[in-house]
Write an enzyme that holds these catalytic residues in place. Structure first.
Site, mmCIF file in Angstrom:
data_model
loop_
_atom_site.group_PDB
_atom_site.id
_atom_site.type_symbol
_atom_site.label_atom_id
_atom_site.label_comp_id
_atom_site.label_asym_id
_atom_site.label_seq_id
_atom_site.Cartn_x
_atom_site.Cartn_y
_atom_site.Cartn_z
ATOM 1 N N GLY A 196 -3.473 16.509 41.970
ATOM 2 C CA GLY A 196 -2.380 15.571 42.255
ATOM 3 C C GLY A 196 -1.378 15.411 41.129
ATOM 4 N N GLY A 197 -1.399 16.330 40.165
ATOM 5 C CA GLY A 197 -0.514 16.240 39.004
ATOM 6 C C GLY A 197 0.969 16.261 39.352
ATOM 7 N N GLU A 198 1.306 16.760 40.538
ATOM 8 C CA GLU A 198 2.716 16.797 40.966
ATOM 9 C C GLU A 198 3.138 15.457 41.575
ATOM 10 O OE1 GLU A 198 0.970 19.869 40.804
ATOM 11 O OE2 GLU A 198 2.441 20.046 39.207
ATOM 12 N N ASN A 280 -0.727 19.635 34.155
ATOM 13 C CA ASN A 280 0.509 19.217 33.493
ATOM 14 C C ASN A 280 0.574 17.707 33.312
ATOM 15 O OD1 ASN A 280 0.941 19.444 36.563
ATOM 16 N ND2 ASN A 280 2.557 18.031 35.946
ATOM 17 N N ASP A 322 5.140 23.179 33.404
ATOM 18 C CA ASP A 322 4.001 23.119 34.340
ATOM 19 C C ASP A 322 2.930 24.148 33.999
ATOM 20 O OD1 ASP A 322 2.501 22.083 36.477
ATOM 21 O OD2 ASP A 322 3.219 23.661 37.820
ATOM 22 N N ASP A 324 -0.186 24.044 33.498
ATOM 23 C CA ASP A 324 -1.499 23.393 33.658
ATOM 24 C C ASP A 324 -2.563 24.129 32.846
ATOM 25 O OD1 ASP A 324 0.025 22.187 35.639
ATOM 26 O OD2 ASP A 324 -1.589 22.187 37.105
ATOM 27 N N ARG A 349 -2.500 29.427 31.730
ATOM 28 C CA ARG A 349 -1.261 29.652 32.478
ATOM 29 C C ARG A 349 -0.112 30.002 31.563
ATOM 30 N NH1 ARG A 349 -1.160 25.797 37.697
ATOM 31 N NH2 ARG A 349 1.017 25.309 37.277
ATOM 32 N N TRP A 495 -4.299 36.807 43.307
ATOM 33 C CA TRP A 495 -4.606 35.390 43.539
ATOM 34 C C TRP A 495 -6.080 35.179 43.860
ATOM 35 C CZ3 TRP A 495 -1.010 32.366 41.721
ATOM 36 C CH2 TRP A 495 -1.079 30.980 41.969
ATOM 37 N N ALA A 559 -0.866 29.207 46.901
ATOM 38 C CA ALA A 559 0.384 28.671 46.356
ATOM 39 C C ALA A 559 1.554 29.656 46.402
ATOM 40 C CB ALA A 559 0.158 28.207 44.914
#
Ligand code: CA
Ligand code: CA
Length: 587
Positions: A196-198, A280, A322, A324, A349, A495, A559
């Site tokens: 839920g970081g966004e 993030n 971002d 993360d 990342r 991925w 994603a």
């Protein structure tokens, strides 16, 4: 045969039957989980062992025999809910447990592919997953199959019936919380992070009694938030780790600071520590939050008994891209001058590969594992990035109308040099096999303010490939030198997870649909099979009836097609699916 012999035989067959049924009904113990990596007849943890090495000592399928590999069954996840399938199967006593998109769980006869039961979480309309409706797998404990849902619950099912034994709300999905990671079970406790970081949530790791679902401890991952333990049902303050509330944050921003540990964790019993990465800091616009913003974009070592943060290592302080820091931290040992180093490695990342001392979090070494990094000029001797200030997206407050800061082109893109897809480590080759991507992004900042349940980015972006002919790169990396030993280039972004075996093999799927096997030493492709849809799951291997099996989920999504900018165009013709494929050698 005389009567005495007949009775003896009868007794013997009863005993055999009892022994078999005892095996068939055996519950998963802490010992089973602890020994998972070396017990080849089951896979009872995410990562094939809690250290997450994704290494199997099996050798029947090897670099000589793998060309004969063939599918023995396929299983459809059915329905119209064919979204990304990122699950890693678990197998115990001939039963396979997988999760599917939209928080579904299946138990499958691992010999035949027949469905034993299916469980569908009834998800509310308002769920807010950032990056597809995926799930990465279950945990097994006792007679329970435990998994987490997109509406941020933990659910424990009876392994034989699929009926709910207990269910717990971890957090409020209306505030932007969701869970996609496979939980892990350590010393009888089921441990989960949150996503839920966004949305400006507060990241946290929680431990529950695996048998009852009662909460044991909670550890928020944003500096300033108190941790708690529960004793005899009473909530007790566990103290703050790492300083005063929001010390590395301006004002009240730590109260909606993100740092979601959304990929779950690993555990190493040698040092008795959980390792969780954090996402993030929120919002993405870094000009709103000067400071290092603890404990975002970091690796945290957490005491599994009470949730205390024992050490932290921040890969991207004051993250503005971002980046993360959730990627798995994999424990491994190596020797220098006869002395064993208890190390752990992670491919971030942000494009750097880090080797840390897992006892205390000290930086041992770090190096780029992708070809292009623009945001930092390197790492200092403590592993802190040396920022290239010109490559931080500009401050909108300094622009003419205050609405858009200057745009920069940053590499890697926010989807990362490596994203969630787990790497593997082979103790035979002493190499890490890292699924990575070469891409960059245009990124700019915008004003934003926190509002419960709303996107909280303050940034815009578009992702581009760096090379025309490939984005994905599977790399064999020597953690002692930083040397890339071999690479395999893939047109679409990788991925899916990686598996390595003592048979000198590395297995990985690609979005084009292939399950592939590589020579672990040279990278030569030894086998490929098209599963019919993109492979973004993590392969496993185990034995059953004296034969070695390989399984992997197939089902394109995740994603990339949702967030991928120009990259999404590159993959727009890939067909969706939802299958488990299982392989073995002919008898
Ligand atoms: Ca095992
Ligand atoms: Ca993020």
């Amino acid at each position: 045969m005389n009567n005495v012999s007949k009775v003896k035989l009868l007794k013997l067959s009863v005993m055999v039957a009892l022994a078999l049924s005892a095996t068939a009904n055996a519950n998963v113990t802490d010992k089973d989980i602890s020994n998972d990596q070396m017990t080849t007849d089951d896979v009872v943890s995410y990562g094939l062992g809690l250290r997450g090495q994704r290494y199997s000592p099996l050798t029947m399928i090897n670099d000589k025999t793998v060309s004969e590999l063939r599918p023995v069954w396929g299983f459809s996840l059915g329905g119209e809910k064919q979204r990304g399938q990122e699950s890693q199967p678990l197998v115990k006593d001939g039963v396979m447990y997988i999760t599917g998109s939209y928080s579904r769980v299946y138990a499958i006869d691992a010999m035949t592919g027949d469905e034993l039961w299916q469980y569908d979480a009834r998800l509310p309309d308002g769920i807010m997953p950032c990056c597809d409706v995926i799930n990465r797998g279950v945990a097994l404990y006792d007679n329970l199959v435990i998994f987490a849902t997109l509406d941020s619950k933990l659910v424990a099912l009876n392994k034989d019936t699929g009926k709910v034994v207990w269910k717990k709300k971890v957090e409020d999905y209306k505030a932007g919380y969701s869970i996609t990671a496979a939980p892990i079970v350590v010393k009888g406790k089921v441990i989960t992070g949150v996503a839920g970081g966004e949305f400006g949530i507060v990241g946290k790791v929680r431990a529950y009694d695996a048998l009852t679902g009662s909460i044991v401890w909670e550890r928020p991952t944003v500096e300033g938030h108190m941790g708690y333990v529960w004793e005899n049902g009473k909530k007790i303050e566990a103290g703050i780790s790492g300083g005063a509330p929001g010390k590395t944050w301006p004002g009240d921003l730590w109260k909606s600071g993100g740092a979601a540990p959304w990929l779950g964790g690993t555990y190493d019993k040698d040092v008795d520590l959980l390792f969780f990465g954090t996402g993030n800091p929120a919002p993405w616009n870094s000009h709103l939050r000067p400071g290092d913003n603890y404990f975002s974009s970091s690796r945290l070592a957490i005491n599994p008994d009470n949730g205390k943060i024992v050490w932290h290592f921040q890969t991207t302080p004051h993250d503005g891209w971002d980046y993360d820091g959730v990627n798995e931290l994999v424990s491994f040992d190596y020797k220098v001058n006869g002395k064993t180093i208890k190390a752990a490695a992670t491919a971030d990342r942000n494009g750097f590969f880090y080797v840390l001392n897992r006892e205390n979090g000290d930086f041992i070494r770090g190096f780029p594992f992708v070809d292009k990094i623009t945001w930092a000029k390197g790492l200092d001797d403590k592993g802190r990035p040396i920022f290239d200030d010109a490559n931080r997206p500009g401050n909108p407050a300094s622009s003419k109308d205050g609405k858009k800061g200057s745009t920069v082109v940053s590499a890697p893109s926010f989807l990362g040099g490596k994203n969630w897809m787990p790497m593997a480590y082979s103790k035979d080759t002493e190499l890490f096999y890292v699924p990575s991507n070469e891409w960059e992004m245009s990124i700019w900042n915008e004003p934003t303010a926190y509002k419960k349940g709303a996107a909280y980015l303050g940034a815009g972006f578009t992702i581009k490939a760096i090379n025309d002919d490939y984005i994905g790169v599977l790399r064999a990396i020597d953690p002692k030198t930083g040397k890339e030993v071999w690479r395999y280039k893939n047109y679409a972004p990788l991925w899916g997870g990686v598996l390595t075996t003592a048979g000198n093999l590395v297995f990985m799927g690609n979005p084009e649909g292939y399950l592939m096997a590589f020579d672990a030493k040279t990278g030569e492709i030894k086998y490929k099979f098209n599963t019919g849809s993109g492979v973004i799951g993590s392969p496993i291997t185990w034995t059953m009836g004296g034969e070695q099996y390989i399984s992997v989920l197939s089902g394109w999504g995740g994603a990339v097609p949702l967030w991928g900018g120009e990259v999404a165009k590159r993959v727009k013709n890939f067909n969706q699916g939802g299958m488990v494929w299982t392989f073995k050698l002919p008898k």
